[in-house]
Write a protein that holds these residues in place. Structure first.
Motif, PDB file in Angstrom:
ATOM      1  N   GLY A  20       0.831  -1.206   0.000  1.00 21.45           N
ATOM      2  CA  GLY A  20       0.000   0.000   0.000  1.00 21.45           C
ATOM      3  C   GLY A  20       0.862   1.252   0.000  1.00 21.45           C
ATOM      4  N   PHE A  21       1.954   1.197   0.764  1.00 19.30           N
ATOM      5  CA  PHE A  21       2.823   2.370   0.852  1.00 19.30           C
ATOM      6  C   PHE A  21       3.540   2.627  -0.487  1.00 19.30           C
ATOM      7  N   SER A  22       4.023   1.524  -1.143  1.00 17.33           N
ATOM      8  CA  SER A  22       4.735   1.743  -2.422  1.00 17.33           C
ATOM      9  C   SER A  22       3.756   2.237  -3.491  1.00 17.33           C
ATOM     10  N   ALA A  23       2.481   1.761  -3.438  1.00 18.35           N
ATOM     11  CA  ALA A  23       1.477   2.258  -4.391  1.00 18.35           C
ATOM     12  C   ALA A  23       1.256   3.755  -4.191  1.00 18.35           C
ATOM     13  N   GLU A  24       1.233   4.167  -2.870  1.00 15.55           N
ATOM     14  CA  GLU A  24       1.029   5.590  -2.571  1.00 15.55           C
ATOM     15  C   GLU A  24       2.226   6.420  -3.053  1.00 15.55           C
ATOM     16  N   LEU A  25       3.432   5.831  -2.904  1.00 12.57           N
ATOM     17  CA  LEU A  25       4.650   6.513  -3.343  1.00 12.57           C
ATOM     18  C   LEU A  25       4.625   6.724  -4.858  1.00 12.57           C
ATOM     19  N   LYS A  26       4.147   5.664  -5.569  1.00 13.27           N
ATOM     20  CA  LYS A  26       4.038   5.750  -7.038  1.00 13.27           C
ATOM     21  C   LYS A  26       3.093   6.878  -7.412  1.00 13.27           C
ATOM     22  N   ARG A  27       1.958   6.933  -6.651  1.00 14.41           N
ATOM     23  CA  ARG A  27       0.958   7.969  -6.936  1.00 14.41           C
ATOM     24  C   ARG A  27       1.565   9.383  -6.772  1.00 14.41           C
ATOM     25  N   VAL A  28       2.362   9.538  -5.703  1.00 12.51           N
ATOM     26  CA  VAL A  28       3.005  10.841  -5.462  1.00 12.51           C
ATOM     27  C   VAL A  28       3.930  11.181  -6.628  1.00 12.51           C
ATOM     28  N   LEU A  29       4.679  10.172  -7.114  1.00 12.70           N
ATOM     29  CA  LEU A  29       5.620  10.399  -8.213  1.00 12.70           C
ATOM     30  C   LEU A  29       4.886  10.769  -9.505  1.00 12.70           C
ATOM     31  N   VAL A  30       3.732  10.052  -9.743  1.00 12.22           N
ATOM     32  CA  VAL A  30       2.932  10.335 -10.951  1.00 12.22           C
ATOM     33  C   VAL A  30       2.435  11.780 -10.874  1.00 12.22           C
ATOM     34  N   PHE A  31       1.904  12.184  -9.684  1.00  9.03           N
ATOM     35  CA  PHE A  31       1.415  13.565  -9.501  1.00  9.03           C
ATOM     36  C   PHE A  31       2.533  14.562  -9.785  1.00  9.03           C
ATOM     37  N   ALA A  32       3.739  14.248  -9.222  1.00  7.17           N
ATOM     38  CA  ALA A  32       4.873  15.161  -9.398  1.00  7.17           C
ATOM     39  C   ALA A  32       5.253  15.265 -10.877  1.00  7.17           C
ATOM     40  N   ALA A  33       5.264  14.070 -11.577  1.00  2.00           N
ATOM     41  CA  ALA A  33       5.657  14.057 -13.010  1.00  2.00           C
ATOM     42  C   ALA A  33       4.666  14.875 -13.833  1.00  2.00           C
ATOM     43  N   ILE A  34       3.329  14.688 -13.547  1.00  5.37           N
ATOM     44  CA  ILE A  34       2.292  15.434 -14.284  1.00  5.37           C
ATOM     45  C   ILE A  34       2.474  16.939 -14.052  1.00  5.37           C
ATOM     46  N   GLY A  35       2.730  17.304 -12.761  1.00  2.70           N
ATOM     47  CA  GLY A  35       2.904  18.730 -12.408  1.00  2.70           C
ATOM     48  C   GLY A  35       4.082  19.318 -13.182  1.00  2.70           C
ATOM     49  N   ILE A  36       5.192  18.572 -13.203  1.00  2.76           N
ATOM     50  CA  ILE A  36       6.405  19.076 -13.877  1.00  2.76           C
ATOM     51  C   ILE A  36       6.143  19.189 -15.393  1.00  2.76           C
ATOM     52  N   PHE A  37       5.436  18.145 -15.916  1.00  4.81           N
ATOM     53  CA  PHE A  37       5.161  18.135 -17.356  1.00  4.81           C
ATOM     54  C   PHE A  37       4.316  19.355 -17.756  1.00  4.81           C
ATOM     55  N   PHE A  38       3.187  19.568 -17.058  1.00  2.02           N
ATOM     56  CA  PHE A  38       2.311  20.712 -17.418  1.00  2.02           C
ATOM     57  C   PHE A  38       2.982  22.050 -17.118  1.00  2.02           C
ATOM     58  N   GLY A  39       3.766  22.066 -16.055  1.00  3.55           N
ATOM     59  CA  GLY A  39       4.492  23.305 -15.703  1.00  3.55           C
ATOM     60  C   GLY A  39       5.475  23.663 -16.817  1.00  3.55           C
ATOM     61  N   TYR A  40       6.090  22.651 -17.389  1.00  6.08           N
ATOM     62  CA  TYR A  40       7.057  22.865 -18.453  1.00  6.08           C
ATOM     63  C   TYR A  40       6.346  23.402 -19.696  1.00  6.08           C
ATOM     64  N   ILE A  41       5.158  22.804 -20.007  1.00  7.67           N
ATOM     65  CA  ILE A  41       4.427  23.205 -21.216  1.00  7.67           C
ATOM     66  C   ILE A  41       3.899  24.636 -21.062  1.00  7.67           C
ATOM     67  N   ASN A  42       3.242  24.899 -19.907  1.00  8.12           N
ATOM     68  CA  ASN A  42       2.609  26.226 -19.811  1.00  8.12           C
ATOM     69  C   ASN A  42       3.560  27.312 -19.283  1.00  8.12           C
ATOM     70  N   GLY A  43       4.743  26.957 -18.846  1.00 11.72           N
ATOM     71  CA  GLY A  43       5.753  27.960 -18.423  1.00 11.72           C
ATOM     72  C   GLY A  43       5.545  28.456 -16.986  1.00 11.72           C
ATOM     73  N   TYR A  44       4.503  27.945 -16.277  1.00 11.94           N
ATOM     74  CA  TYR A  44       4.264  28.359 -14.862  1.00 11.94           C
ATOM     75  C   TYR A  44       4.537  27.175 -13.938  1.00 11.94           C
ATOM     76  N   MET A  45       5.842  26.837 -13.864  1.00 11.59           N
ATOM     77  CA  MET A  45       6.227  25.612 -13.138  1.00 11.59           C
ATOM     78  C   MET A  45       5.761  25.622 -11.666  1.00 11.59           C
ATOM     79  N   SER A  46       6.107  26.710 -10.922  1.00 12.19           N
ATOM     80  CA  SER A  46       5.790  26.708  -9.489  1.00 12.19           C
ATOM     81  C   SER A  46       4.275  26.701  -9.235  1.00 12.19           C
ATOM     82  N   TRP A  47       3.508  27.479 -10.024  1.00 10.04           N
ATOM     83  CA  TRP A  47       2.054  27.511  -9.815  1.00 10.04           C
ATOM     84  C   TRP A  47       1.443  26.148 -10.138  1.00 10.04           C
ATOM     85  N   THR A  48       1.975  25.547 -11.203  1.00 10.65           N
ATOM     86  CA  THR A  48       1.419  24.230 -11.578  1.00 10.65           C
ATOM     87  C   THR A  48       1.732  23.213 -10.484  1.00 10.65           C
ATOM     88  N   LEU A  49       2.987  23.274  -9.912  1.00 12.47           N
ATOM     89  CA  LEU A  49       3.351  22.311  -8.842  1.00 12.47           C
ATOM     90  C   LEU A  49       2.483  22.543  -7.582  1.00 12.47           C
TER      91      LEU A  49
END
Ligand code: ADP
Length: 429
Positions: free
Chosen positions: A4-33
């Protein structure tokens, strides 16, 4: 949990990757994160709210959830089920114990460490008249007899205590306390009315028979003495007459001892008490013992440094000490030495009667104070004992809250010591 903990860790990483990806595209990295983190935290808060709602109604199935939250819900649900099962089992055991104790004819009371009533069974409720409102109140508020209060608070529960019932005049109850847990107490109350009545009947019977025998025996002895002294008595009758006389005297002594014993048994502990000077009493006893010793020429010494006066009954104390001294005279050979010692120290007041006679085998000592118990029938027929002397000593001492201790060694002699509490000492007001 680890899965359960490793699944939650994966979820956190996926959220972080999505945030970084959209932040990179729209140019507002910190707001997106920040927006991604807020989304994740909202998810956590929602699960906490679900947990809270579920715990408020624990009988419901756990909410569905994935990741660490699914594991947490499952584990709590499993613990709840285990706890419910254990509770059910414990309740069954308690019910069984309560059913069993309710069926008991003896009363059972549980008293907490403060002396308050915790629980009682049906018999105790009947015998002592407890109501449900009495729970949590001090037991000594209901059993107010001073002897019970002393017994209950003493902490010494080796022997049970017999008292009249506080609820039924005709009943007699026996209380036995047992300590358990953290100074909690279990009080067993037994109805001993029947045993008490039988004991009273036995006591009355012995007292009445002894009194009834006294007068005819005195008459018979009187006639026998007159006839034995008569000059016209044929010689061949002299021996039978002297034997009849000595047996009548023995019977007379037996009757007197029985009367003394039943008086000691029936007298209440609250009988009038008077100051008794133990040193003076020892001198009287020594005088009587010397008379009994006659031409055995035994040495009887008194060892006492100071006067000790106690409150008690002089007659019964004299009877107790005389019996001990007379036994020493009877069971020690001629020219032997008998010591009467009076001693007061911080442990109490001690009176001992010590002889250097035949002594008693250790196996007999615990039974010596029983009525009619004799070590050696043959030896006693010559000493003329009744077998009641030490029973009289025991009862006379009991009336004074005192104890008898017997030490003896075959061939070396015996020592009988009476122990009185210091509280017995007479204090003039
Ligand atoms: P009794 O009237 O037979 O003396 P007691 O009750 O006074 O009865 O004593 C019980 C028994 O204990 C006696 O029969 C005797 O055998 C034994 N006994 C008591 N005192 C002594 C003693 N000082 N030395 C040896 N034996 C003793």
């Amino acid at each position: 949990m680890v899965r359960g903990f490793s699944a939650e860790l994966k979820r956190v990483l996926v959220f972080a990757a999505i945030g970084i990806f959209f932040g990179y595209i729209n140019g507002y990295m910190s707001w997106t994160l920040i927006a991604t983190c807020s989304l994740y935290i909202s998810g956590l808060l929602w699960q906490i709210r679900r947990l809270d709602l579920w715990l408020a109604k624990p009988n419901k199935q756990p909410p569905d959830a994935s990741g660490i939250w699914g594991t947490i819900f499952d584990n709590i649900y499993r613990l709840q089920k285990k706890q419910r099962k254990e509770k059910r089992e414990l309740k069954t055991v308690i019910n069984r114990v309560q059913e069993t104790t309710s069926a008991l004819r003896d009363g059972v009371i549980l008293v907490d460490s403060h002396g308050n009533i915790d629980w009682w069974n049906r018999a105790a409720g009947y015998l002592l008249g407890f109501q449900s409102a009495d729970q949590g109140h001090a037991l000594i508020n209901y059993l107010r007899h001073p002897e019970f209060i002393d017994y209950f608070e003493s902490g010494d529960y080796k022997t049970p205590l017999d008292l009249p019932s506080p609820r039924f005049q005709s009943k007699h109850l026996q209380y036995q306390v047992t300590l358990f847990g953290r100074r909690e107490r279990l009080v067993v109350v037994r109805d001993v009315t029947q045993i008490h009545q039988l004991e009273n009947m036995r006591r009355d019977f012995v007292a009445n028979v002894s009194h009834e025998l006294r007068t005819p025996l005195t008459v018979i002895r009187g006639y026998l003495e007159t006839l034995a002294d008569s000059a016209s008595m044929p010689e061949k009758w002299q021996k039978p007459f002297s034997q009849m006389l000595s047996q009548t005297e023995r019977m007379g002594q037996l009757v007197e001892d029985l009367i003394t014993l039943s008086q000691l048994e029936t007298q209440s502990r609250q009988q009038p008490q008077q100051p008794v000077n133990l040193q003076a009493l020892l001198h009287t006893v020594r005088h009587d013992a010397l008379e009994l010793s006659g031409n055995k020429r035994q040495q009887i010494n008194i060892h006492s440094t100071s006067e000790v006066v106690i409150t008690g009954c002089e007659k019964s104390l004299r009877s107790a000490l005389s019996n001990l001294a007379f036994n020493a005279v009877k069971y020690t050979p001629s020219n032997s030495c008998i010591d009467l010692t009076l001693l007061k120290n911080e442990t109490g007041i001690h009176i001992s009667v010590q002889d250097n006679g035949a002594g008693i085998d250790a196996k007999h000592i615990p039974r010596l104070t029983e009525r009619f118990y004799r070590v050696d029938e043959h030896r006693n027929s010559s000493t003329g004992g009744t077998g009641l002397g030490l029973a009289i000593v025991k009862h006379a001492l009991l009336r004074h809250d005192a104890e008898l201790k017997i030490e003896s060694k075959i061939g070396q002699g015996s020592c009988f010591t009476c122990y009185f509490l210091l509280a017995r000492e007479f204090k003039p007001t």
